[in-house]
Scaffold this motif. Sequence first.
Motif, PDB file in Angstrom:
ATOM      1  N   TYR A 229      -4.706 -19.415  -2.558  1.00 31.21           N
ATOM      2  CA  TYR A 229      -3.471 -19.152  -3.541  1.00 31.21           C
ATOM      3  C   TYR A 229      -2.844 -20.177  -4.268  1.00 31.21           C
ATOM      4  CZ  TYR A 229      -3.412 -14.496  -0.952  1.00 31.21           C
ATOM      5  OH  TYR A 229      -3.783 -13.409  -0.569  1.00 31.21           O
TER       6      TYR A 229
ATOM      7  N   THR B 279      -7.622  -7.584   1.960  1.00 27.47           N
ATOM      8  CA  THR B 279      -7.349  -6.975   0.550  1.00 27.47           C
ATOM      9  C   THR B 279      -8.381  -7.445  -0.122  1.00 27.47           C
ATOM     10  OG1 THR B 279      -5.957  -9.241   0.307  1.00 27.47           O
ATOM     11  CG2 THR B 279      -4.749  -7.116   0.878  1.00 27.47           C
TER      12      THR B 279
ATOM     13  N   MET C 287      -8.733  -5.311  -4.270  1.00 32.13           N
ATOM     14  CA  MET C 287      -7.434  -5.534  -4.868  1.00 32.13           C
ATOM     15  C   MET C 287      -6.991  -6.855  -4.790  1.00 32.13           C
ATOM     16  SD  MET C 287      -4.702  -4.103  -2.200  1.00 32.13           S
ATOM     17  CE  MET C 287      -5.444  -2.946  -0.855  1.00 32.13           C
ATOM     18  N   ASN C 288      -7.850  -7.847  -4.611  1.00 31.19           N
ATOM     19  CA  ASN C 288      -7.356  -9.313  -4.355  1.00 31.19           C
ATOM     20  C   ASN C 288      -8.675 -10.199  -4.674  1.00 31.19           C
ATOM     21  OD1 ASN C 288      -5.947 -11.771  -3.902  1.00 31.19           O
ATOM     22  ND2 ASN C 288      -5.793 -11.278  -1.807  1.00 31.19           N
TER      23      ASN C 288
ATOM     24  N   ASP D 242     -10.935  -4.272 -14.595  1.00 31.58           N
ATOM     25  CA  ASP D 242      -9.761  -3.979 -13.703  1.00 31.58           C
ATOM     26  C   ASP D 242      -9.675  -2.325 -13.459  1.00 31.58           C
ATOM     27  OD1 ASP D 242      -6.614  -3.326 -12.910  1.00 31.58           O
ATOM     28  OD2 ASP D 242      -6.968  -5.519 -12.476  1.00 31.58           O
ATOM     29  N   GLU D 243      -9.783  -1.649 -14.565  1.00 31.65           N
ATOM     30  CA  GLU D 243      -9.585  -0.168 -14.354  1.00 31.65           C
ATOM     31  C   GLU D 243     -10.822   0.468 -13.545  1.00 31.65           C
ATOM     32  OE1 GLU D 243      -6.551   0.086 -14.951  1.00 31.65           O
ATOM     33  OE2 GLU D 243      -6.409   1.365 -16.759  1.00 31.65           O
ATOM     34  N   ARG D 244     -11.909   0.045 -13.965  1.00 30.10           N
ATOM     35  CA  ARG D 244     -12.994   0.433 -13.073  1.00 30.10           C
ATOM     36  C   ARG D 244     -12.859   0.251 -11.693  1.00 30.10           C
ATOM     37  NH1 ARG D 244     -14.991   4.194 -13.853  1.00 30.10           N
ATOM     38  NH2 ARG D 244     -17.007   3.643 -12.620  1.00 30.10           N
TER      39      ARG D 244
ATOM     40  N   ALA E  15     -10.232  -0.020 -10.056  1.00 30.81           N
ATOM     41  CA  ALA E  15      -9.256   0.886  -9.444  1.00 30.81           C
ATOM     42  C   ALA E  15      -9.983   2.292  -9.139  1.00 30.81           C
ATOM     43  CB  ALA E  15      -7.992   1.469 -10.540  1.00 30.81           C
ATOM     44  N   ASP E  16     -10.743   2.695  -9.996  1.00 34.62           N
ATOM     45  CA  ASP E  16     -11.580   3.781  -9.800  1.00 34.62           C
ATOM     46  C   ASP E  16     -12.380   3.556  -8.489  1.00 34.62           C
ATOM     47  OD1 ASP E  16     -10.488   4.888 -12.145  1.00 34.62           O
ATOM     48  OD2 ASP E  16     -12.443   4.565 -13.194  1.00 34.62           O
TER      49      ASP E  16
ATOM     50  N   ARG F 242     -11.627   1.750  -6.061  1.00 33.93           N
ATOM     51  CA  ARG F 242     -10.691   1.909  -4.633  1.00 33.93           C
ATOM     52  C   ARG F 242     -10.526   3.399  -4.509  1.00 33.93           C
ATOM     53  NH1 ARG F 242      -7.984  -2.594  -7.230  1.00 33.93           N
ATOM     54  NH2 ARG F 242      -6.137  -1.244  -8.445  1.00 33.93           N
ATOM     55  N   SER F 243     -10.357   4.114  -5.711  1.00 37.33           N
ATOM     56  CA  SER F 243     -10.094   5.556  -5.512  1.00 37.33           C
ATOM     57  C   SER F 243     -11.339   6.266  -4.948  1.00 37.33           C
ATOM     58  CB  SER F 243      -9.860   6.222  -6.813  1.00 37.33           C
ATOM     59  OG  SER F 243      -9.775   7.544  -6.895  1.00 37.33           O
TER      60      SER F 243
ATOM     61  N   PHE G 139      -1.938   0.113   5.349  1.00 31.83           N
ATOM     62  CA  PHE G 139      -1.374  -0.930   5.336  1.00 31.83           C
ATOM     63  C   PHE G 139      -0.545  -0.903   6.684  1.00 31.83           C
ATOM     64  CE2 PHE G 139      -1.246   0.173   0.967  1.00 31.83           C
ATOM     65  CZ  PHE G 139      -1.803  -0.721   0.238  1.00 31.83           C
TER      66      PHE G 139
ATOM     67  N   ARG H 270      -1.321   1.064  -7.008  1.00 33.24           N
ATOM     68  CA  ARG H 270      -2.657   0.443  -7.592  1.00 33.24           C
ATOM     69  C   ARG H 270      -3.968   0.179  -6.594  1.00 33.24           C
ATOM     70  NH1 ARG H 270      -4.759  -0.627 -11.299  1.00 33.24           N
ATOM     71  NH2 ARG H 270      -4.902  -2.657 -11.770  1.00 33.24           N
TER      72      ARG H 270
ATOM     73  N   ILE I 235      -4.162   2.180  -3.901  1.00 33.50           N
ATOM     74  CA  ILE I 235      -4.806   3.363  -3.620  1.00 33.50           C
ATOM     75  C   ILE I 235      -5.715   3.958  -4.765  1.00 33.50           C
ATOM     76  CG2 ILE I 235      -3.332   3.896  -1.710  1.00 33.50           C
ATOM     77  CD1 ILE I 235      -2.037   6.044  -3.358  1.00 33.50           C
ATOM     78  N   GLY I 236      -5.724   3.360  -5.792  1.00 35.03           N
ATOM     79  CA  GLY I 236      -6.804   3.802  -6.931  1.00 35.03           C
ATOM     80  C   GLY I 236      -6.146   4.085  -8.085  1.00 35.03           C
ATOM     81  N   PHE I 237      -5.012   4.036  -8.214  1.00 35.57           N
ATOM     82  CA  PHE I 237      -4.127   4.034  -9.503  1.00 35.57           C
ATOM     83  C   PHE I 237      -4.588   3.383 -10.551  1.00 35.57           C
ATOM     84  CE2 PHE I 237      -0.606   7.426  -9.375  1.00 35.57           C
ATOM     85  CZ  PHE I 237      -1.053   7.730  -8.144  1.00 35.57           C
ATOM     86  N   ARG I 238      -5.109   3.556 -11.758  1.00 35.30           N
ATOM     87  CA  ARG I 238      -5.543   2.746 -12.946  1.00 35.30           C
ATOM     88  C   ARG I 238      -4.042   1.919 -13.422  1.00 35.30           C
ATOM     89  NH1 ARG I 238      -9.718   5.183 -16.761  1.00 35.30           N
ATOM     90  NH2 ARG I 238     -11.267   5.504 -15.320  1.00 35.30           N
TER      91      ARG I 238
ATOM     92  N   PRO J 263      -2.024  -5.897  -7.693  1.00 36.30           N
ATOM     93  CA  PRO J 263      -1.844  -5.029  -6.361  1.00 36.30           C
ATOM     94  C   PRO J 263      -1.557  -5.645  -5.007  1.00 36.30           C
ATOM     95  CG  PRO J 263      -3.770  -4.448  -7.214  1.00 36.30           C
ATOM     96  CD  PRO J 263      -3.332  -5.616  -8.276  1.00 36.30           C
ATOM     97  N   SER J 264      -2.538  -6.633  -4.810  1.00 37.17           N
ATOM     98  CA  SER J 264      -2.025  -7.294  -3.277  1.00 37.17           C
ATOM     99  C   SER J 264      -0.711  -8.207  -3.273  1.00 37.17           C
ATOM    100  CB  SER J 264      -3.261  -8.142  -2.877  1.00 37.17           C
ATOM    101  OG  SER J 264      -3.417  -9.416  -3.769  1.00 37.17           O
TER     102      SER J 264
END
Lengths: 266, 411
Positions: A13, A53, A58-59, A78-80, A82-83, A85-86, A93, B320, B322-325, B404-405
């Motif tokens: 970090y 994470t 996401m990290n 980044d957008e892919r 997110a997809d 993760r979805s 958490f 973010r 949980i998958g939000f772009r 997100p993290s």
Amino acid sequence: MSFVVVENVGKTYSDRGSRTGATVLRNVSARLGEGEFVCLMGPSGSGKSTLLTILGAMNHPSEGKVVIDGIDVYALSDERRADFRSEYLGFVFQQHHLMPYLNAIENAMLPLATLRLGAAEKRRRALAVLEKVGLAGKASRLPNQLSGGEQGRLAIARAIVNDPPLVLADEPTGTLDTKTGGEIMKLFLDLNARGQTIFMVTHNPANARLAHRTLHIRDGALAPESDCPREQTSRTPADGLDSELPALMIDRSGDFDSLSGKPFGD
Amino acid sequence: MRIGTIAFANLKRRKGKALFLVAGIGIGIGTAVALLSLSGSLREEIGSQLDRFGANIVVTPHSDSLSLEYGGISVAGVAFDEHRLTGEDVAGVLRIPYRKRLSVIAPKLLGAVEVEGRKTLLAGVDFSSELRLKRWWRLTGGKPEAADDVLLGYDVARAVSAIEPLPGAAGRGRPNGEHHPASEERFRIARERLIVAGREHRIAGVIGQTGGAEDRMVFASLGHVQDLLGKPGQLSVIEISALCKDCPIEDIVAQIRKELPHARASAIQQSVRARTEAVDRLTRFSAVVSAVVLAIGALMVFTTMMSSVVERTREIGVLRAIGFRRTHIIKGLMIEVAVISVAGGVLGWAAGLLASRLALPYFTEAGAQIEVRASLALFAVAVALSTGMVSSVYPAIRASRLDPSEAVRHV
Ligand SMILES: Nc1ncnc2c1ncn2[C@@H]1O[C@H](COP(=O)(O)OP(=O)(O)OP(=O)(O)O)[C@@H](O)[C@H]1O
Ligand SMILES: [Mg+2]
């Protein structure tokens, strides 16, 4: 091929003030097979949440890579990601992080908001997971109208509503008493029994004993698995688990019989 | 559940903040709408006043000589008899490209003559166009028909005892043109004949008092006056009315100048002109104030959204995670802002309209109206929407860029 491959992952970090950042993870490598239930244990501050994470797409790790189902997660845009993760991940958490202004079913539905599904189908799926975690009767409650254990179960419902192949959970039983923690644990075992791969951070050795394997982390490095006592890292069949489980858990599910392990709470 | 559902839930959850923003945008839009519709209706009122006023362009001959004034228009060469305008020039005016915009062309010849021992200004006019131009004239008696018929201005008529007060009942002057709040004439014509420039004329009618130059003038037909003054075919002034609100008067004037290089064409200076300038200033002032108020509204949206994003950091991180772009986050925030902005726009439009209606009587006499126009409503909502959206672009992008993290750890 393993479902999840963590390869030489390091994380530093960057400290905003000073030049030298804090190195939280060093050269972490691990593999999870499909359908495996793996626990992660380690002292506070050893980097468990960080690793989770990173696995959770996401990290961004400072070094190494994470490959899930053949996909190099951090090579995605980044957008892919997110997809990804979805589609692939359910994340529970430690503090649940429920939306205080949405009721239980809405919270459970949240990951579906970005999907192209009919409203009725989204509702149906959310109700089904609420059913699964035993909250079907409290669908219209706000999170602050739920008990701690119920909130934990709602967080799990949200994590599994998109039916992800990999569920990551950060100390889901951490703040709960043994009985409620047991219920949560049972839910995960149940999910695992239905084929979902589970990676869970826990401080509770009893939980860990119910997993297929347990990884130990200390100061950002994984201990070799061979160092761990066998009875603590793997489940063996027919250990009389049923007799020691809280009665409530057994009532809830017949699946539990198929699982085996050491009894709760030594 | 869709992204909009979450946006609406968020609005409901932060009602106070949302209402605050609606009010902020509403005040901005309301101010703009009130000022714009106020200055718009004043402009319209002045337009119709201008139309009523008659001539807005005057063509006179070039002259270096002293000028004689006629109704605030300086009429060159009366004293020195320098008449260089003729009927040819009227034809010239009719040749300009904008001729279709001209509604009345009233040529006249002016001359000082003796009326019962007094020097009086005699105007030879084409009565049909003159009466169309001077819609505010109220005639007692009739329109001149014969060549030696004259119309007397009120002061002249009084001076020569051509009128006497009506006993009792009010004899109304014949209204010429639409409603005009002129004073009621209560007189009747007391004599038939009058010597003008040494020749006997019939008094066809008297113009009710206008307070203008015509009160002290005598009008006769153009040809007759040209004969009388010994200036056949000559004119001293051509008054032109371009009957439209947004006439390109300056362009028309320029075209006339080009067509009649020997003449002087000028847009008439009237008190209306001063009012037009006042309204122009009000319009500019409105634009500036509206811009400032809207800028304040935009700043308000910006800061509120920024703080809202900071406040929601963790929530955004969770979404973010949980998958939000990123685009989903932006979309959610933009939906919130859009709802707020449209509400503010509609509210502001309604409030602004109401305010302008209440304020209108303080700016104008009766008659002016504030119309409810769909275009202004659409404009208000569009401006509100774009103000809200533009001010939220940066906060929304900031929100979408949150790691997100990190965001999830935010406390
Ligand atoms: N975003 C961050 N920025 C800087 N340092 C961080 C960040 N996240 C974690 N750390 C540091 O990294 C180390 C490991 O943190 P992490 O949260 O992974 O520990 P943990 O094993 O989950 O601990 P615990 O059991 O208490 O939850 C800690 O020293 C923490 O201060
Ligand atoms: Mg942790």
